[in-house]
Design an enzyme around this catalytic site. Structure first.
Site, PDB file in Angstrom:
ATOM      1  N   GLU A 140       5.501 -42.190 -36.650  1.00 39.09           N
ATOM      2  CA  GLU A 140       4.756 -42.415 -37.935  1.00 39.09           C
ATOM      3  C   GLU A 140       5.090 -41.114 -39.021  1.00 39.09           C
ATOM      4  O   GLU A 140       4.039 -40.805 -39.637  1.00 39.09           O
ATOM      5  CB  GLU A 140       3.534 -42.400 -37.681  1.00 39.09           C
ATOM      6  CG  GLU A 140       3.002 -43.321 -36.694  1.00 39.09           C
ATOM      7  CD  GLU A 140       1.492 -43.885 -36.037  1.00 39.09           C
ATOM      8  OE1 GLU A 140       1.025 -42.788 -36.590  1.00 39.09           O
ATOM      9  OE2 GLU A 140       1.073 -44.570 -35.312  1.00 39.09           O
ATOM     10  N   GLU A 213       4.411 -48.789 -28.893  1.00 40.53           N
ATOM     11  CA  GLU A 213       2.987 -48.092 -28.826  1.00 40.53           C
ATOM     12  C   GLU A 213       2.799 -50.516 -28.464  1.00 40.53           C
ATOM     13  O   GLU A 213       2.921 -51.043 -29.458  1.00 40.53           O
ATOM     14  CB  GLU A 213       2.278 -47.747 -29.586  1.00 40.53           C
ATOM     15  CG  GLU A 213       3.225 -46.223 -29.431  1.00 40.53           C
ATOM     16  CD  GLU A 213       1.915 -45.388 -31.007  1.00 40.53           C
ATOM     17  OE1 GLU A 213       0.943 -46.275 -31.429  1.00 40.53           O
ATOM     18  OE2 GLU A 213       1.922 -44.419 -31.031  1.00 40.53           O
TER      19      GLU A 213
END
Length: 756
Positions: A140, A213
């Site tokens: 991220e 994820e």
């Protein structure tokens, strides 16, 4: 200076035709995200705790770990080398707070050295560990020149040319999963739904799809996990994924009363940075005690599938045994089949050793000869695969896979008739209708709309006059808060708290039974709930419920009734899914069987208290005291069963408030406000949950799934929702008993479950 040589089984790891291959074979990563955390020592993990993780991973069919979001100490990699855990090694880079546009640090040349040095140091240190199969450049941090430079640097120094992944390489123009930029070798999105998995699987992709994820396991979560794996196993380019995440990251704290609890955001003083309980996203508690979701993960991750292929004319069940291991033949396992009915094993078959090569299947046939198939009895085949010898951390005889196959073709319905001609006495006393005979007495309060007393052989069964009443709400899970159930579905709580009796009628049947027809108006959702109570002379009460359709848009959290019985009836015996907590979207691992426990054992202590302890497809459940007296609940449609929970705490204890106000009191009409209830508390702890002198019993058609695609937006999948614009009906019997045993419960359930 001493030199050490690492043993390496990493002969060849490469990408070919859009697939990840190890030693020439396509592999599947059944992974978790994991951090260094110990409830006693914080981010410092002992080798003992590392080994606890290793053992649990092996026991629960977890073969891979993504290090989120930084590399670990050397000993961890050595243990993964020894015990065979695939590692996605991730550089300590995240700049989520800068987001992914023009402010992203990924796009700023002055930050290039900081990015690339962290990646290079990780690779140089860990490149000789065979357990490391993928490099991750971080998490991220947006995408830009710094991640392109990092990708090139890693490729230059790793002679094995391991794949390099990054989850954010969407192109600035028309970014899509089908055309990720060149600085990732794997498509690694975050939190795709099962539908997205299937969409990708049906498409030809130039890289494998392995989400970094998915399945956000915050609190009571991990719904539709089996659905993910049913899809993954169909398509070659779907090569697994990494659950978010492995372990709740709370640490121990002691309050002023000396009570120990798991602390989370908000527990470390005022004006401190806090994201509430968002660090508790694990499938095990901080001390590594398994949560119910872990059982579902083990089941979905199994490397051996047993698939029902029907009965043949020789009275044999055909079962296809599929080997999903990448490098292990099934000749290394013992396979056993047990035919059961009513929890009793009737026949056990030791299956002859079969050779099944990786990613192939072989049919076996199980003879059902010698079993007398009785009416109104369900039969199940339980299959189990266990290790023949010690295998890594798994001991000889350890179960690696299991399945339950219902023998639906063997179920025979034989209707029963329990009717008698005995008379019942009916007396109206003000607001109350009293129905009784020499053996039992019930009091139905007409204004409240429910039974306030249920006495059998002189013993009051109910606690505090709380008989069955309509209920459409549950204590909010973390996912419920995330998808704003307390806002978007709140009218169903209003209907639960403020229903009113609009019609009441009484009929005497030809067999002497008394029927009460009750219609409840449900405010907010503007529909009606109808109940038919049939009181029999032996004290049995049948309750038939219908929830009519509503135009309210929010799905229904649950369709059911709630009641309280005396705490002394704390021995719980049931035939349904178990033994662990299960929900309609998380029940693949919970087999239908006969289970016995104490009500106290039903409680699941999620770190932020929420809905827990549920059981689905419950054919019948009995609550008894030390004298074998109590109450039996039987589903009228026995094979469909009921949703049931029984706890020594009230439903409200697991909600943020007992009322309708979750912080928006300015919009709440005065007539819907409840005085004298505790303040709103969205940050409860297990120390707020106290056992009470009662059993809170919920008897439902069902409740919405727990969900888990994410914990900030997504509702449970549509097929696991109870739609408001549908009519919902279900029925059950309340059967008081004295001096009854498990075998009596089985017999009684057959009589009433097949009753016409």
């Amino acid at each position: 200076m001493k030199l050490f040589r690492l043993k390496s089984d990493l002969e060849q790891l490469k990408l070919k035709n859009g697939l990840l291959l190890l030693n020439g074979k396509r592999i599947t990563l059944k992974g978790v995200n994991a951090q260094e955390t110990d409830p006693e020592t914080g981010h410092v993990m002992s080798e003992e705790m590392m080994m606890k993780d290793m053992r649990l991973w092996k026991e629960n069919n977890i073969n891979a770990v993504r290090l989120s979001h930084y590399p670990r100490g050397r000993r961890f990699y050595e243990l993964c080398d020894i015990y065979g855990i695939y590692v996605v090694d991730e550089a300590n880079i995240e700049s989520h707070g800068m987001y992914y546009g023009k402010h992203s640090l990924a796009k700023k040349p002055e930050w290039q050295k900081a990015h690339v040095e962290r990646m290079v140091r990780m690779v140089e240190r860990d490149k000789n560990h065979p357990s490391v199969i993928i490099w991750s450049m971080g998490n991220e941090g947006g995408n830009g020149i710094n991640f392109f430079a990092g990708y090139d640097a890693i490729k230059a120094i790793d002679n094995t040319k391991r794949p390099v992944q990054y989850e954010r390489p969407y192109k600035d123009r028309d970014g899509t999963l089908y055309d990720m930029d060149t600085n990732t070798d794997i498509i690694v999105p975050q939190y795709p739904s099962p539908a997205r998995f299937e969409e990708i699987g049906r498409s030809k992709t130039d890289r494998p799809f392995i989400p970094s994820e998915y399945a956000h396991a915050m609190g009571n979560s991990t719904g539709n996990f089996q659905d993910y794996w049913d899809i993954i196993e169909q398509y070659d380019n779907l090569q697994g994924g990494f659950i978010w995440d492995w372990v709740d990251q709370s640490i121990w704290k002691t309050n002023e009363k000396g009570e120990r609890f798991y602390a989370y955001g908000g527990d470390y003083g005022e004006n401190m940075p806090s994201d509430n309980t968002f660090l508790n996203n694990g499938i095990v508690f901080p001390d590594r005690t398994p949560q119910p979701a872990l059982h579902e993960v083990k089941k979905a991750h199994e490397f051996i599938n047993f698939k029902n292929k029907g009965l043949n004319k020789y009275n044999e069940l055909r079962v296809l045994v599929e080997n999903l291991y990448d490098f292990t033949d099934l000749e290394n396992f013992n396979i056993t089949a047990t035919i059961k009915a009513d929890g009793n094993p009737l026949k056990t078959i030791e299956v002859e050793t079969i050779k099944v090569e990786p990613n192939t299947g072989k049919l076996i046939r199980l003879s059902l000869d010698g079993i007398e198939f009785l009416p109104n009895t369900e039969y199940f085949v339980h299959l189990s695969a266990t290790t023949k010898t010690d295998w890594s951390l798994l001991p000889k005889g350890f179960e690696v896979a299991r399945e339950q196959i219902p023998l639906n073709e063997k179920y025979k319905i034989q209707t029963t008739n329990q009717s008698t001609k005995a008379e019942l006495k009916v007396v109206k006393q003000g607001d109350e209708t009293v129905i009784s005979n020499a053996n039992f007495k019930t009091v139905f309060n007409q204004s409240k709309g429910y039974i306030t007393s249920y006495i059998y052989e002189g013993k009051e069964l109910l606690k505090d006059e709380k008989g069955p009443k309509p209920n459409f709400w549950r204590g909010l899970t973390d996912n419920d808060f995330g998808n704003k159930m307390h806002v978007n579905n709140i009218e169903w709580k209003k209907a639960s708290l403020f229903f009113e009796v609009s019609k009441l009628a009484q009929v005497k049947l030809s067999n002497g039974a008394i029927q009460l027809f009750v219609t409840y108006n449900l405010p907010g959702v503007e529909t009606a709930f109808e109940s038919v109570y049939t009181f029999h002379n032996n004290g049995v009460i049948k309750i038939e419920n219908t929830l009519n359709a509503s135009e309210y848009k929010g799905d229904i959290p649950r369709v059911g009734m709630r009641m309280q019985i005396q705490k002394e009836f704390d021995s719980m015996t049931y035939f349904g899914r178990g033994p662990w907590e299960n929900y309609q979207d998380r029940k693949a691992s919970a087999f239908v069987d006969l289970y016995q426990s104490k009500v106290a054992d039903q409680y699941v202590p999620y770190i932020r208290p929420q809905e827990n302890g549920y059981k689905t497809n419950v054919r019948w459940v009995a609550f008894s005291n030390g004298n074998n007296n109590g109450l039996l609940v039987v589903a009228a449609h026995v094979r469909e069963g009921l949703g049931v929970s029984a706890l020594h705490m009230e439903n409200e204890d697991f909600d943020a408030t007992a009322g309708l106000d979750y912080g928006n009191s300015n919009t709440l009409e005065l007539k819907y406000r409840i005085d004298g209830i505790p303040e709103i508390n969205t940050s409860k702890h297990t120390t707020d949950i106290k056992e009470k002198d009662l059993i809170q019993l919920n008897i439902d058609l069902d409740q919405r799934g727990v969900g888990g695609d994410d914990s900030w937006y997504s509702k449970p999948q549509k097929k696991y929702q109870l739609k408001s614009n549908d009519m919902h009906s279900y029925s059950f019997y309340l059967i008081p008993f004295q001096n009854k045993t498990k075998q009596d419960f089985i017999k009684m359930s057959k009589n009433y479950g097949a009753k016409q």
